[in-house]
Write an enzyme that holds these catalytic residues in place. Structure first.
Site, mmCIF file in Angstrom:
data_model
loop_
_atom_site.group_PDB
_atom_site.id
_atom_site.type_symbol
_atom_site.label_atom_id
_atom_site.label_comp_id
_atom_site.label_asym_id
_atom_site.label_seq_id
_atom_site.Cartn_x
_atom_site.Cartn_y
_atom_site.Cartn_z
ATOM 1 C CG ASP A 143 -1.807 1.198 1.309
ATOM 2 O OD1 ASP A 143 -1.549 2.208 0.606
ATOM 3 O OD2 ASP A 143 -2.789 1.144 2.070
ATOM 4 C CB SER B 242 -1.990 13.425 -15.140
ATOM 5 O OG SER B 242 -3.147 13.622 -15.940
ATOM 6 C CE1 TYR C 120 -5.423 11.572 -10.834
ATOM 7 C CE2 TYR C 120 -5.606 13.086 -12.682
ATOM 8 C CZ TYR C 120 -5.146 11.899 -12.153
ATOM 9 O OH TYR C 120 -4.392 11.043 -12.933
ATOM 10 C CE LYS D 148 -1.694 11.462 -11.068
ATOM 11 N NZ LYS D 148 -0.789 10.334 -10.790
HETATM 12 N N1 LIG Z 1 -6.098 6.299 -17.114
HETATM 13 C C1 LIG Z 1 -5.991 7.604 -17.302
HETATM 14 O O1 LIG Z 1 -6.797 8.216 -18.015
HETATM 15 C C2 LIG Z 1 -4.856 8.371 -16.676
HETATM 16 C C3 LIG Z 1 -4.509 9.610 -17.208
HETATM 17 C C4 LIG Z 1 -3.449 10.314 -16.636
HETATM 18 C C5 LIG Z 1 -2.758 9.771 -15.564
HETATM 19 N N2 LIG Z 1 -3.132 8.566 -15.059
HETATM 20 C C6 LIG Z 1 -2.342 8.036 -13.948
HETATM 21 O O2 LIG Z 1 -1.792 6.801 -14.344
HETATM 22 C C7 LIG Z 1 -1.509 6.001 -13.188
HETATM 23 C C8 LIG Z 1 -2.022 4.592 -13.407
HETATM 24 O O3 LIG Z 1 -3.435 4.628 -13.525
HETATM 25 P P1 LIG Z 1 -4.253 3.636 -14.475
HETATM 26 O O4 LIG Z 1 -5.000 4.467 -15.419
HETATM 27 O O5 LIG Z 1 -3.359 2.577 -14.969
HETATM 28 O O6 LIG Z 1 -5.335 3.071 -13.426
HETATM 29 P P2 LIG Z 1 -5.699 1.606 -12.936
HETATM 30 O O7 LIG Z 1 -6.867 1.801 -12.048
HETATM 31 O O8 LIG Z 1 -5.802 0.663 -14.078
HETATM 32 O O9 LIG Z 1 -4.423 1.176 -12.078
HETATM 33 C C9 LIG Z 1 -4.108 1.778 -10.843
HETATM 34 C C10 LIG Z 1 -3.404 0.725 -9.998
HETATM 35 O O10 LIG Z 1 -2.989 1.369 -8.785
HETATM 36 C C11 LIG Z 1 -3.265 0.475 -7.718
HETATM 37 N N3 LIG Z 1 -3.397 1.220 -6.470
HETATM 38 C C12 LIG Z 1 -4.387 2.091 -6.119
HETATM 39 N N4 LIG Z 1 -4.183 2.512 -4.868
HETATM 40 C C13 LIG Z 1 -3.046 1.918 -4.421
HETATM 41 C C14 LIG Z 1 -2.335 1.931 -3.193
HETATM 42 N N5 LIG Z 1 -2.757 2.661 -2.159
HETATM 43 N N6 LIG Z 1 -1.205 1.194 -3.095
HETATM 44 C C15 LIG Z 1 -0.782 0.450 -4.144
HETATM 45 N N7 LIG Z 1 -1.422 0.360 -5.316
HETATM 46 C C16 LIG Z 1 -2.554 1.093 -5.443
HETATM 47 C C17 LIG Z 1 -4.571 -0.210 -8.125
HETATM 48 O O11 LIG Z 1 -4.793 -1.399 -7.391
HETATM 49 C C18 LIG Z 1 -4.335 -0.446 -9.606
HETATM 50 O O12 LIG Z 1 -3.692 -1.679 -9.839
HETATM 51 C C19 LIG Z 1 -2.146 6.744 -12.013
HETATM 52 O O13 LIG Z 1 -1.146 7.463 -11.322
HETATM 53 C C20 LIG Z 1 -3.113 7.704 -12.690
HETATM 54 O O14 LIG Z 1 -3.362 8.839 -11.889
HETATM 55 C C21 LIG Z 1 -4.151 7.850 -15.600
#
Ligand SMILES: NC(=O)c1ccc[n+]([C@@H]2O[C@H](COP(=O)([O-])OP(=O)(O)OC[C@H]3O[C@@H](n4cnc5c(N)ncnc54)[C@H](O)[C@@H]3O)[C@@H](O)[C@H]2O)c1
Length: 252
Positions: free
Chosen positions: A62, A142, A155, A159
């Site tokens: 975590d 992001s 959010y 970022k």
């Molecule tokens: N998907 C988008 O549109 C987008 C756009 C810009 C940035 N992001 C960023 O990309 C990164 C990855 O996101 P994603 O889109 O792959 O989402 P996702 O939900 O597919 O994956 C997020 C992962 O983080 C894990 N997680 C959440 N809280 C946690 C914790 N406390 N400890 C450990 N693991 C934890 C979840 O279990 C999951 O496996 C994030 O930082 C997100 O903010 C995503």
């Protein structure tokens, strides 16, 4: 094999962008460590990848808790000897909504998962990288940091902290030959997308968003994995403090 004999930790490695990174780094020969709280998905991915012959382990971590990071670093060094790349990718979205509708607990959680996590990871991993005399830290920020839009205020701010931390860490760690860079993806095809769009994604919502991206699509885990691979590899050894858009031109 661009990452042969290198060890890479990816937080949030069990899903979405992080899963894409684990898969791509493993293809390039890296030892990979999935650090996540989704034990079922993390263990299944580790089994699948190590079953193909490249070492991959899952560690429950975590990212809001320093104890888990100490355990993650100790177990990784015990198993693989080095930590060459630390990818701080786990994140928590804000459901698209007006800023005054977000309660204090949600705000705190967003900052704990997206910002405090990097503070904790840094305290655990930098001593190891200093001892090695090298390392690459990659933070998932992001486009929200660079071009904030309404409905995601807190959010966006979290970022923004990630991009500032990235540059500040880069200058302080440069004498140690530890590089720190960030990826700034546009909305991506992952389970998190629905939250950003405010719930169920309709075809109209998707088309409206895609029309704002000059290259005409959302980002994918493979886009992010390839960009991370560049920051991780020896091809970028003189590049630090860069917050790179992976966005098909969205931020222009
Ligand atoms: N998907 C988008 O549109 C987008 C756009 C810009 C940035 N992001 C960023 O990309 C990164 C990855 O996101 P994603 O889109 O792959 O989402 P996702 O939900 O597919 O994956 C997020 C992962 O983080 C894990 N997680 C959440 N809280 C946690 C914790 N406390 N400890 C450990 N693991 C934890 C979840 O279990 C999951 O496996 C994030 O930082 C997100 O903010 C995503």
């Amino acid at each position: 094999m661009r990452m042969k004999n290198k060890t890479v930790i990816v937080t949030g490695g069990a899903s979405g962008f992080g899963e894409g990174m684990i898969r791509r780094f493993a293809e390039e020969g890296a030892n990979t460590v999935i650090a996540d709280i989704n034990d079922n998905a993390g263990e299944a991915l580790a089994r699948e990848i190590s079953g193909k012959g490249t070492p991959c382990v899952y560690t429950h971590c975590d990212v809001t808790d320093s104890g888990y990071f100490q355990n993650l670093v100790t177990s990784t060094v015990d198993q693989f000897s080095t930590i060459d790349v630390m990818i701080n990718n786990a994140g928590m979205p804000q459901t698209n909504q007006p800023m005054l509708d977000v309660d204090e607990d949600t705000f705190q959680r967003i900052f704990d998962v997206n910002v405090k996590s990097i503070f904790l990871a840094t305290r655990a991993v930098v001593p190891v990288m200093r001892e090695q005399g090298s390392g690459s830290i990659i933070n998932t920020a992001s486009t929200a940091a660079l071009r904030p839009r309404p409905g995601l205020v807190w959010y966006n701010a979290s970022k923004g902290a990630v991009t500032t931390m990235t540059k500040a860490m880069a200058v302080e760690l440069a004498p140690d030959q530890i590089r720190v860079n960030a990826l700034c993806p546009v909305a991506g095809e992952t389970p998190m997308l629905g939250a950003f769009m405010g719930g169920e994604i309709t075809n109209e919502m998707r088309s409206a968003f895609v029309s704002t991206v000059p290259m005409g699509r959302l980002s994918t885990p493979l886009d992010m994995a390839n960009a991370a691979l560049f920051f991780a590899s020896d091809e970028s050894t003189f590049i630090t403090g860069v917050c790179m858009e992976v966005d098909g031109g969205r931020c222009i």
